[in-house]
Each structure stands twice: as structure tokens, then as C-alpha cells.
Design an enzyme around this catalytic site. Structure first.
Site, mmCIF file in Angstrom:
data_model
loop_
_atom_site.group_PDB
_atom_site.id
_atom_site.type_symbol
_atom_site.label_atom_id
_atom_site.label_comp_id
_atom_site.label_asym_id
_atom_site.label_seq_id
_atom_site.Cartn_x
_atom_site.Cartn_y
_atom_site.Cartn_z
ATOM 1 N N ASP A 410 44.193 73.344 122.993
ATOM 2 C CA ASP A 410 45.573 72.898 122.842
ATOM 3 C C ASP A 410 45.749 71.466 123.357
ATOM 4 O O ASP A 410 45.143 71.071 124.353
ATOM 5 C CB ASP A 410 46.476 73.851 123.625
ATOM 6 C CG ASP A 410 47.935 73.484 123.533
ATOM 7 O OD1 ASP A 410 48.475 73.491 122.413
ATOM 8 O OD2 ASP A 410 48.544 73.182 124.580
ATOM 9 N N GLU A 463 43.344 70.755 118.580
ATOM 10 C CA GLU A 463 44.686 70.370 118.137
ATOM 11 C C GLU A 463 44.879 68.931 118.636
ATOM 12 O O GLU A 463 45.219 68.712 119.804
ATOM 13 C CB GLU A 463 45.758 71.284 118.713
ATOM 14 C CG GLU A 463 47.143 70.944 118.174
ATOM 15 C CD GLU A 463 48.270 71.164 119.165
ATOM 16 O OE1 GLU A 463 49.421 71.182 118.733
ATOM 17 O OE2 GLU A 463 47.997 71.302 120.368
#
Length: 731
Positions: A410, A463
């Protein structure tokens, strides 16, 4: 006779020592005598029992707060146990915690301080073990700036004086073995800081934690808990090059995929999900499932992205072995499991990692380096070896203990840029004056190299929302080393396009063509994730313009375009059957919508789209090179039609893909094709079975020797309104 100085007694009674073992337990007093000392404020009398002694010996109470000792004639230390009598006449026996040698070796400490103890989770935290023939638990924690650390728990009345830990040399690692601790016991670490205030922390390495809002760590033993049955999957996985395989990911938030409304809207358990979710993913032909973070977190509304227990599977859905069962069921059905992993930041909850021993231990002290102001969280100090070791071992832990097949990392952009979401003066440049976080970049490179080294066949996915170069380039070529990167540019451009009324789409045709300019700069995964259906952005079906029929037609068209585009694919739950409402983490998906024909037929379409995608090698075999893609027409702006060829490794593996982004049906639309032959229509988003108008090409078309678009052969096809078509070449 009292053998301790008053200052030493005060250290013990006030819990202010870094080495209680030098005072407590059995120690050689001189060449002829040993002394046994015990601090137990809840005992009235204590007796020493040993094969070395002829009779049980009672210790003398030398301080009314519970400090006992006895000098015994002996030239050497001996084994013993303690028998206690409490103030209410209760009796108990146990071995003395302070009679055991350290569990961690010097080599363990060396590797940890160097940042290379890759499975340090087997040492740190709480472990149920048998030590010198005695059952109990070892406790280990890193707190180098602490003046004292104690284990407190349900077994010692949460009293920090009872089980004071010792620091091992100058390592900053504290440890103690406590006999008779059993699985399920609650515990925390009580820490006296240099500023002489006490903080109480959950175990950073705890394997299991209380259900929020409680936050005590729970002693948990993996041994014998679960016997895996996924050997075939694991062996096969290690041989797979996923970059040349179909990947269609179903992203799931376990808390809201489905709930039990008749039971106060409770979560489904891991085991219930194994019965329902596995079947759903398999029935609709996804290759992988991606679980939003399931490490322990205190706030449901964070969706798991503010982690306090990096090694704890959240207790919301059951025990760790129940999660193992769920993953095993996925594997037995040939479905890979990707886990969202959050090494970029952590919350400031008082029981968590923040200011762990009173100092900025896991984070930077300077908020310009150590805090995300937007998120109210701390940033890991990636340059500190022990912090790097914590995170690397955590990644390996999920791959090791839970057989996870991939980690999606993330917020990588927030890690690699020092000025991420910061104004001038709010960040500190690196040593070269640049904005790159060199320590975070080195950490990510190390993470990617070590995970792939230990576990061939796993995926690491970034990401990363900027144009940072080399995210999916190998580390030996200077890249970050991820397997793939989320294609946020494609997502933003294509959604902006598809949300336009078709009458205006011709003015935004570049939104579809521009992503192909950079499509092969990275190994991209195309994503329509949870982030696109929250915070007022609307659900996927509600993003689509037009009337009721056109909304569904647009969405089917959009999905067919996505799956034909170079790159792997990810869809978030609910988007596959036309969830009308935005996603809410507090509610189940609206499964009742499947009672209505357009929703059920959209889901049927997704099932068939995934099936077609998996079968047709041309759609995924060469995803990351121009060798697998060729434009037919990228400039039919006025008609808002886009067409291209996807190619496999074999010369005849060809699929012609054409998309009509207007509600106008187009007859006799001519396309230049790469080879003469028959082109079978293998997918039509306008088919009646998908709630379309059923306009198509009667199963396929033959090419004609009519030069078109710089090709010697061409086909004439009917384009349905808001329709996507795949034509497979047949020799």
C-alpha cells in the site's frame, strides 16, 4: 542475613532494573554459598524444593513488599522449584523464572541488529516452549531506550514488579521465560521510559490479539494448529511465471462482503467465508482473491490500513488457524491469495508501535520525516536495521505461516518520496538534496529481492501513483523489484472517459489511447479497486451515463475493454454485479440485487469474461511488451470506436478486439486484420444472455482480400450499441 544493599532492594521493589536476574533466582554468593531470592508480593511464605536439598527450605521474608531470600551452603548452582502459600491459604508451585538462561543466542542478536534475521518472529514476542524440561512461554521485545520492561498479564495481576525482564547486553532486546504460561493467556509489556513514566504496549510480534476495543496480546502457539492440504498448489506455484499467466483478481473486504443481519449484522467468520467466498470466486472464474488488510487494527473505518498488530491476524473473523483454513480452501480450488500489506505508516494509538519505549523507536522523531500529517500516522524509520528487520520478517511471516501468494504494498508513493503530500519547509531533502527517500527505496528493493528468493512464484504488487521509474524493474537493474505495479494512470483516464455522455466521448478519445504510450514501461495491473467506489465517487454502475439499459451496457463494454487491454486485471467486490450504492465498510453488499435480471446477467457476463480471458492466451501471454499488442485503429474519433489486436507467442494466436463507445449500432464496419481466415466472435457484450440487444455477427466473419488500414485483408462487422467484441482468428 540480608545480602542486598538497600539501593538494590529499591531497584527491585520499584521495578527499576535492567538485569533483575543478577539479583533474583539462584546466584553464587561466594565459593561456599548460593543465594536464592524471590520477589512475589502475593505470597505469604515461599519454600525451595530440590533433589539437592535434604528437606524443603523456607525462604526468609526480607521486605514486607514480598522480597524473600535464603543463603544455602553449596559450591555450585542447582535445580529447584518454588512452593508458595498465599495470604488466603491458597498454594501453588512453579519453577523460578529467574533460574533460566536466555532463549536468544548471541547470533540471533547479531542478525537482528544487522537487520538480517529473516524469521525473527520465531524468536521475538511470546512463544509457548518447553525450556529445560519446563513448559511455559518465552517473552522477547526490543526496547533499547527503556529503563525497565516487564511482562504483565492475567497470570500476575498485571503487576509490573513481578516479571521484570533483562536486557541482553547492549542489544536493546529484553527477555524472560515464565513457566506455566499457557496458550490463551493475556499479556502486555509495561515499559519504564528514561523520563520515568510508564507506557503499556501490546506486543509488536504478537500472533493473536484481543478483539477491539480491547487490545491485550494473546499467547498463541502455531504448532499443530493446522495441517495444510495445499501441497499441489504450492509446488505448482513455485514453477509459474505469473507475468505470462492470466491474472484476474477479485478484491475483497472481508468485513463487508457479506454479513449476518439476523445476528446483529455480525461479520462472517473465516470458516464461513471458506464455505461461501471460495465458491463465489471459483464459480466466477477469478484466478486470485485479494484481501484488504487483515492484520490487527483498532478502527474498523480504517479498513485495516492503520495496523497495530503486524503479526496478528485480526480477531474479528476468528483465530489464525481459521484464516489458514480459508487460504487452504482457496488453494485447493486453484485460487491464489494476495494480501494487502502496509509497511508505509502506522497509527498513533497508545498501545501500538508509536514512541514504543518512550523514544521514536520505529519512527523518526522529526515530524518532517516521521509523520503523515494527512493521515495522522507515523512513518517507519527504514534506515534503522531493527525496524527493517521487523518489516521484512513480517512480510516473510505471511508468506511462511499463511502460504500467502502475493503481497500488494500500500501507498508506495508515500514511501519513496520525502515530500509526499507536503509543502515547502515540511520535509527534509536526502543527502544529495533530492526528494527521494533513499532508505525507503533500499528497503523496498531488499523486500522484493528477499521475498522472491525465499518464495519463488509469489507476487509483489505496488500501489504507486506517480511516474517513479523502475517500480517493476528488477533490483539488479536498479529498479524496486516489484512483480507488478497498479496502473493508476489507466484507471483515472479510462474512468474519466467512460463517465462521459457518449455524445461527448469523441472529444476525449485520447483518454483511451494515451495509456498505450506508457503501457509497457512497467508490468502493469489494471485496477478498479475499492478506492474508486467510496467518498462520493459513486459505484461502478452509477458512474455509467445513460438510462437503465445503457448503464449496464456501458459497464459490460468497459469491462471487456479492460480485460483486452495489456496488463493483468483487478475488480473490487460489488462492481461485478452492479452494486448501486457506494461501498460501505459497515454494510454487506446488496446481494438481493441478484434477484433482478440485469444484475444477474451482468454477473453472468463477468463469469464468461473471466472464462474467455483465461482460455485465450493472446489476452495475457504477452502483457508487458509491444509484441503482444497492435493497433488496428486508434483514431476513429468521430465514431468513438477503438480496435486493436492482442497476440500470443504462437503466430496464429490472435484476437481482434473492437469497442463501440456510442449507443449507435454500426453495420458493415470494416477492420484491417493481420491474417486471412475466419474470425470467430468469442465474446459479445451485447448478447441477449447478458441483457443486451443481441446484435452481433452470427458467430463470426470471414476475412476478405480488401486492403484496409495498411493491411492486405479485412473484415466487415456489425458493431452493437455500446458493445465490445472479441474475434478469435481461425486459420
Amino acid at each position: 542475613m540480608v545480602t542486598l544493599k538497600q539501593s538494590e532492594i529499591n531497584q527491585l521493589l520499584n521495578a527499576q532494573t535492567k538485569n533483575p536476574h543478577q539479583f533474583l533466582g539462584i546466584n553464587q554468593l561466594d565459593q561456599d554459598n548460593v543465594v536464592i531470592r524471590v520477589f512475589e508480593p502475593y505470597a505469604k511464605r515461599i519454600f525451595v524444593e530440590s533433589e539437592f536439598l535434604d528437606n524443603e527450605i523456607e525462604l526468609d521474608l526480607i521486605n514486607d513488599q514480598g522480597l524473600f531470600e535464603k543463603v544455602i551452603k553449596s559450591t555450585e548452582l542447582f535445580d529447584y522449584k518454588l512452593n508458595y502459600e498465599g495470604y488466603n491459604e491458597e498454594k501453588w508451585s512453579r519453577k523460578d523464572s529467574y533460574s533460566f538462561a536466555p532463549i536468544l543466542s548471541d547470533y540471533d542478536l547479531y542478525l537482528f541488529s544487522e537487520g538480517n534475521h529473516h524469521r525473527v518472529y520465531d524468536k521475538m514476542g511470546a512463544h509457548v516452549i518447553t525450556n529445560e524440561g519446563v513448559e511455559g512461554a518465552s517473552f522477547t521485545v526490543w526496547a533499547p531506550e527503556a529503563e525497565r520492561v516487564s511482562v504483565i498479564g492475567s497470570f500476575n495481576n498485571w503487576d509490573g514488579r513481578v516479571h521484570q525482564m533483562r536486557m541482553l547486553g547492549h542489544s536493546g532486546v529484553w527477555e524472560i521465560f515464565i513457566p506455566h504460561i499457557k496458550e490463551g493467556d493475556l499479556y502486555r509489556f509495561e515499559i519504564l521510559t528514561k523520563e520515568e513514566y510508564i507506557v503499556v504496549k501490546s506486543d509488536p510480534y504478537a500472533f493473536y490479539t484481543e478483539m477491539r476495543p480491547a487490545n491485550a496480546s494473546i499467547v498463541y502457539d502455531y504448532n499443530g494448529k493446522y495441517e495444510w492440504e495445499d501441497q499441489d498448489w504450492m509446488e505448482k506455484r513455485s514453477e509459474i511465471n505469473w507475468l505470462e499467466e492470466p491474472i484476474s483478481v477479485y478484491e475483497v473486504n472481508l468485513a463487508s462482503w457479506a454479513r449476518v443481519p439476523e445476528e446483529e449484522n455480525r461479520f462472517l467468520t473465516y470458516k464461513e467465508l471458506a464455505d461461501k467466498l471460495v465458491d463465489y470466486v471459483k464459480d466466477h472464474n477469478y484466478t486470485h482473491v485479494e484481501l484488504m488488510p487483515i492484520a490487527e487494527h483498532p478502527l474498523d473505518e480504517s479498513w485495516g490500513y492503520q495496523v497495530t498488530g503486524y503479526f496478528s491476524t485480526t480477531s474479528r473473523f476468528g483465530k489464525p488457524e481459521d484464516l489458514m483454513y480459508l487460504i487452504d480452501e482457496f488453494h485447493k480450488n486453484d485460487i491464489g491469495v494476495i494480501l494487502d500489506w502496509v509497511p508505509g505508516h502506522f497509527p498513533k494509538d497508545p498501545h501500538g508501535l508509536g514512541r514504543f519505549d518512550g523514544s521514536a523507536l520505529y519512527e523518526h522523531l522529526d515530524p518532517r520525516l516521521g509523520e503523515h500529517q494527512d493521515w495522522g500516522t507515523y512513518i517507519f524509520n527504514y534506515g534503522r536495521n531493527e525496524v527493517k528487520n521487523f518489516l521484512i520478517s513480517n512480510a516473510l511471516y505471511w508468506l511462511d505461516k499463511f502460504h500467502i501468494d502475493g503481497l500488494r504494498v500500500d501507498a508506495v508513493a508515500s514511501m519513496v518520496y520525502l515530500d509526499y503530500s507536503r509543502e515547502e519547509g515540511e520535509w527534509i531533502p536526502n543527502k544529495y538534496g533530492g526528494r527521494e527517500n533513499l532508505e525507503a527505496i533500499e528497503f523496498l528493493q531488499y523486500f522484493n529481492s528477499i521475498t522472491h528468493e525465499y518464495y519463488p512464484g509469489i507476487l509483489t504488487i505496488a500501489e504507486e501513483s506517480t511516474a517513479f521509474e523502475g517500480v517493476s524493474k528488477p533490483t539488479y537493474l536498479g529498479g524496486l523489484g516489484f512483480s507488478m505495479k497498479w496502473n493508476m494512470g489507466w484507471m483515472n483516464d479510462s474512468l474519466e472517459y467512460i463517465e462521459k455522455d457518449p455524445i461527448y466521448r469523441k472529444y476525449h478519445h485520447n483518454n483511451l489511447t494515451f495509456p498505450l504510450v506508457y503501457a509497457f514501461n512497467e508490468n502493469f495491473m489494471l485496477v478498479l479497486s475499492h478506492d474508486e467506489v467510496v467518498h462520493g465517487k459513486g459505484s461502478m454502475i452509477n458512474k455509467m451515463p445513460g438510462d437503465y439499459w445503457q448503464k449496464f451496457a456501458n459497464l459490460r463494454l468497459f469491462y471487456s475493454y479492460m480485460f483486452a487491454h495489456p496488463g493483468k486485471n483487478l475488480l473490487f467486490m460489488g462492481g461485478d454485479f452492479g452494486q448501486w450504492k457506494e461501498w460501505k465498510d459497515t454494510q454487506s453488499l446488496d446481494w438481493n440485487l441478484l434477484e433482478y435480471e440485469p444484475h444477474q446477467k451482468l454477473l453472468d457476463f463477468i463469469r464468461d469474461l473471466n472464462s474467455t480471458y483465461q482460455v485465450e492466451r493472446a489476452l495475457w501471454e504477452i502483457d508487458f511488451s509491444y509484441d503482444g499488442f497492435e493497433w488496428i485503429s486508434c483514431d476513429d474519433v468521430d465514431n468513438s470506436v477503438l480496435s486493436f489486436v492482442r497476440k500470443g507467442k504462437e503466430p496464429d494466436e490472435l484476437i481482434v478486439c473492437v469497442f463501440n463507445f456510442t449507443p449507435m449500432e454500426r453495420h458493415n464496419y470494416r477492420l484491417g486484420v493481420p491474417k486471412a481466415g475466419y474470425y470467430e466472435e468469442i465474446l459479445n457484450t451485447d448478447a441477449e444472455q447478458y441483457w443486451g440487444s443481441n446484435l452481433g455477427n452470427m458467430g463470426g466473419v470471414w476475412s476478405e482480400s480488401i486492403p484496409w488500414q495498411d493491411r492486405a485483408d479485412s473484415i466487415s462487422v456489425t458493431l452493437p450499441p455500446l458493445g465490445g467484441l472479441y474475434f478469435k482468428y481461425k486459420k
